[in-house]
Design a protein around this motif. Sequence first.
Motif, PDB file in Angstrom:
ATOM      1  N   SER A 152      -6.858  -6.382  -4.590  1.00 42.99           N
ATOM      2  CA  SER A 152      -6.005  -7.004  -4.962  1.00 42.99           C
ATOM      3  C   SER A 152      -5.929  -6.857  -6.068  1.00 42.99           C
ATOM      4  O   SER A 152      -5.754  -6.156  -6.740  1.00 42.99           O
ATOM      5  N   LEU A 153      -7.218  -7.707  -6.514  1.00 45.98           N
ATOM      6  CA  LEU A 153      -7.160  -7.956  -7.909  1.00 45.98           C
ATOM      7  C   LEU A 153      -8.376  -6.347  -8.601  1.00 45.98           C
ATOM      8  O   LEU A 153      -7.844  -6.128  -9.690  1.00 45.98           O
ATOM      9  N   ILE A 154      -8.326  -5.658  -7.798  1.00 48.70           N
ATOM     10  CA  ILE A 154      -9.538  -4.465  -8.012  1.00 48.70           C
ATOM     11  C   ILE A 154      -7.446  -3.490  -8.424  1.00 48.70           C
ATOM     12  O   ILE A 154      -7.438  -2.968  -9.507  1.00 48.70           O
ATOM     13  N   CYS A 185       0.718  -1.363   0.344  1.00 48.85           N
ATOM     14  CA  CYS A 185      -0.085  -0.105  -0.101  1.00 48.85           C
ATOM     15  C   CYS A 185       0.795   1.179   0.227  1.00 48.85           C
ATOM     16  O   CYS A 185       0.333   2.317  -0.523  1.00 48.85           O
ATOM     17  N   LYS A 186       2.011   1.478   0.794  1.00 51.66           N
ATOM     18  CA  LYS A 186       3.246   2.077  -0.012  1.00 51.66           C
ATOM     19  C   LYS A 186       3.013   2.993  -1.202  1.00 51.66           C
ATOM     20  O   LYS A 186       3.524   4.042  -1.101  1.00 51.66           O
ATOM     21  N   GLY A 187       2.835   2.164  -1.951  1.00 46.58           N
ATOM     22  CA  GLY A 187       3.103   3.084  -3.277  1.00 46.58           C
ATOM     23  C   GLY A 187       1.979   2.899  -4.076  1.00 46.58           C
ATOM     24  O   GLY A 187       1.865   3.177  -5.549  1.00 46.58           O
ATOM     25  N   LEU A 188       0.951   2.678  -3.273  1.00 44.21           N
ATOM     26  CA  LEU A 188      -0.297   3.307  -3.587  1.00 44.21           C
ATOM     27  C   LEU A 188      -0.924   4.501  -4.033  1.00 44.21           C
ATOM     28  O   LEU A 188      -0.333   5.268  -3.262  1.00 44.21           O
ATOM     29  N   GLU A 231       2.717 -11.514  -5.106  1.00 40.72           N
ATOM     30  CA  GLU A 231       3.858 -11.714  -4.337  1.00 40.72           C
ATOM     31  C   GLU A 231       1.927 -11.729  -3.130  1.00 40.72           C
ATOM     32  O   GLU A 231       1.648 -13.305  -2.035  1.00 40.72           O
ATOM     33  N   CYS A 232       1.172 -10.566  -2.782  1.00 41.51           N
ATOM     34  CA  CYS A 232       0.082 -10.855  -2.393  1.00 41.51           C
ATOM     35  C   CYS A 232      -0.831 -11.982  -2.288  1.00 41.51           C
ATOM     36  O   CYS A 232      -1.261 -12.343  -1.247  1.00 41.51           O
ATOM     37  N   LEU A 233      -1.073 -11.765  -3.905  1.00 43.26           N
ATOM     38  CA  LEU A 233      -1.868 -13.109  -4.199  1.00 43.26           C
ATOM     39  C   LEU A 233      -1.667 -13.966  -4.221  1.00 43.26           C
ATOM     40  O   LEU A 233      -2.111 -14.598  -4.199  1.00 43.26           O
ATOM     41  N   GLU A 234      -0.719 -14.638  -4.289  1.00 43.23           N
ATOM     42  CA  GLU A 234       0.394 -16.227  -3.860  1.00 43.23           C
ATOM     43  C   GLU A 234       0.060 -16.390  -2.460  1.00 43.23           C
ATOM     44  O   GLU A 234      -0.491 -17.205  -2.340  1.00 43.23           O
ATOM     45  N   LEU A 235       0.588 -15.436  -1.049  1.00 40.25           N
ATOM     46  CA  LEU A 235       0.365 -15.781  -0.307  1.00 40.25           C
ATOM     47  C   LEU A 235      -1.721 -15.518   0.301  1.00 40.25           C
ATOM     48  O   LEU A 235      -1.167 -16.489   1.180  1.00 40.25           O
ATOM     49  N   VAL A 236      -2.311 -14.991  -0.438  1.00 40.25           N
ATOM     50  CA  VAL A 236      -3.569 -14.821  -0.219  1.00 40.25           C
ATOM     51  C   VAL A 236      -4.214 -16.503  -0.117  1.00 40.25           C
ATOM     52  O   VAL A 236      -4.493 -17.511   0.313  1.00 40.25           O
ATOM     53  N   ALA A 237      -3.713 -16.319  -1.742  1.00 39.28           N
ATOM     54  CA  ALA A 237      -4.285 -18.349  -2.225  1.00 39.28           C
ATOM     55  C   ALA A 237      -3.526 -19.318  -1.044  1.00 39.28           C
ATOM     56  O   ALA A 237      -3.868 -20.418  -0.777  1.00 39.28           O
ATOM     57  N   GLU A 238      -2.318 -19.017  -0.866  1.00 38.15           N
ATOM     58  CA  GLU A 238      -1.359 -19.846   0.632  1.00 38.15           C
ATOM     59  C   GLU A 238      -2.761 -20.131   1.393  1.00 38.15           C
ATOM     60  O   GLU A 238      -2.863 -20.769   2.421  1.00 38.15           O
ATOM     61  N   VAL A 239      -2.487 -18.651   2.108  1.00 36.93           N
ATOM     62  CA  VAL A 239      -3.556 -18.901   3.606  1.00 36.93           C
ATOM     63  C   VAL A 239      -5.233 -19.161   3.752  1.00 36.93           C
ATOM     64  O   VAL A 239      -5.028 -19.919   4.055  1.00 36.93           O
ATOM     65  N   GLN A 240      -5.185 -19.169   2.281  1.00 39.19           N
ATOM     66  CA  GLN A 240      -6.909 -19.310   2.325  1.00 39.19           C
ATOM     67  C   GLN A 240      -6.676 -21.225   1.936  1.00 39.19           C
ATOM     68  O   GLN A 240      -7.958 -21.817   3.061  1.00 39.19           O
ATOM     69  N   ALA A 286      -4.069  -1.039 -12.388  1.00 40.39           N
ATOM     70  CA  ALA A 286      -2.143  -1.433 -12.476  1.00 40.39           C
ATOM     71  C   ALA A 286      -1.589  -0.113 -11.834  1.00 40.39           C
ATOM     72  O   ALA A 286      -1.235   0.539 -12.065  1.00 40.39           O
ATOM     73  N   TYR A 287      -2.359  -0.296 -10.434  1.00 38.59           N
ATOM     74  CA  TYR A 287      -2.096   0.077  -9.235  1.00 38.59           C
ATOM     75  C   TYR A 287      -0.924  -0.259  -8.755  1.00 38.59           C
ATOM     76  O   TYR A 287       0.005  -1.514  -8.330  1.00 38.59           O
ATOM     77  N   GLY A 288       0.418   0.541  -8.167  1.00 43.14           N
ATOM     78  CA  GLY A 288       1.367  -0.217  -7.347  1.00 43.14           C
ATOM     79  C   GLY A 288       2.680  -0.823  -8.501  1.00 43.14           C
ATOM     80  O   GLY A 288       2.428  -1.322  -9.100  1.00 43.14           O
ATOM     81  N   SER A 289       3.314  -1.503  -6.958  1.00 41.67           N
ATOM     82  CA  SER A 289       4.278  -2.859  -7.485  1.00 41.67           C
ATOM     83  C   SER A 289       3.706  -4.095  -8.109  1.00 41.67           C
ATOM     84  O   SER A 289       2.675  -5.106  -7.634  1.00 41.67           O
ATOM     85  N   GLU A 290       3.944  -4.357  -9.442  1.00 36.14           N
ATOM     86  CA  GLU A 290       3.300  -5.660  -9.855  1.00 36.14           C
ATOM     87  C   GLU A 290       4.030  -7.220  -9.126  1.00 36.14           C
ATOM     88  O   GLU A 290       3.272  -7.532  -9.008  1.00 36.14           O
ATOM     89  N   LYS A 291       4.679  -7.057  -9.026  1.00 32.57           N
ATOM     90  CA  LYS A 291       6.077  -8.036  -8.012  1.00 32.57           C
ATOM     91  C   LYS A 291       5.437  -8.136  -7.170  1.00 32.57           C
ATOM     92  O   LYS A 291       4.808  -8.697  -6.433  1.00 32.57           O
ATOM     93  N   LYS A 292       4.816  -7.017  -6.474  1.00 35.26           N
ATOM     94  CA  LYS A 292       4.229  -7.355  -4.829  1.00 35.26           C
ATOM     95  C   LYS A 292       2.995  -7.559  -4.864  1.00 35.26           C
ATOM     96  O   LYS A 292       2.552  -8.151  -3.855  1.00 35.26           O
TER      97      LYS A 292
END
Length: 122
Positions: free
Chosen positions: A82-84, A26-29, A98-107, A89-95
Amino acid sequence: MFKHNFKNLKIWQKAMDLTDLTYDYCKGLPVEERYNLIDQLNRCSCSIPSNIAEGSGKRTNVHFAEFLTTSLTSLFEVETQSLIYERRAYGSEKKLKECLELVAEVQKMIFSFRGRILNGGE
């Protein structure tokens, strides 16, 4: 009911990692999203480990499972936010990835853990 020290639960630890990651992302948004999407993402990401912690202190596995379900709904909210961001096309694509991958893992972790405690295991 098995009592859980929430700080020892891998799902809580991973949820805390996700909260850290979303705050960092969020710091990069765009600043104009400060009181809209950014606040929403920060609140729902904090809700995930908070509900795991709160549920761990409940008297029955069924009650704990209800709080795990609430954590899952917050995870779905983080994923949607995150999908929004991705669509806009907000913020770091790489970060964001990472967020979306971790979301799937925690789910997956919460679904699995919730199933185990409801079936009498730990």
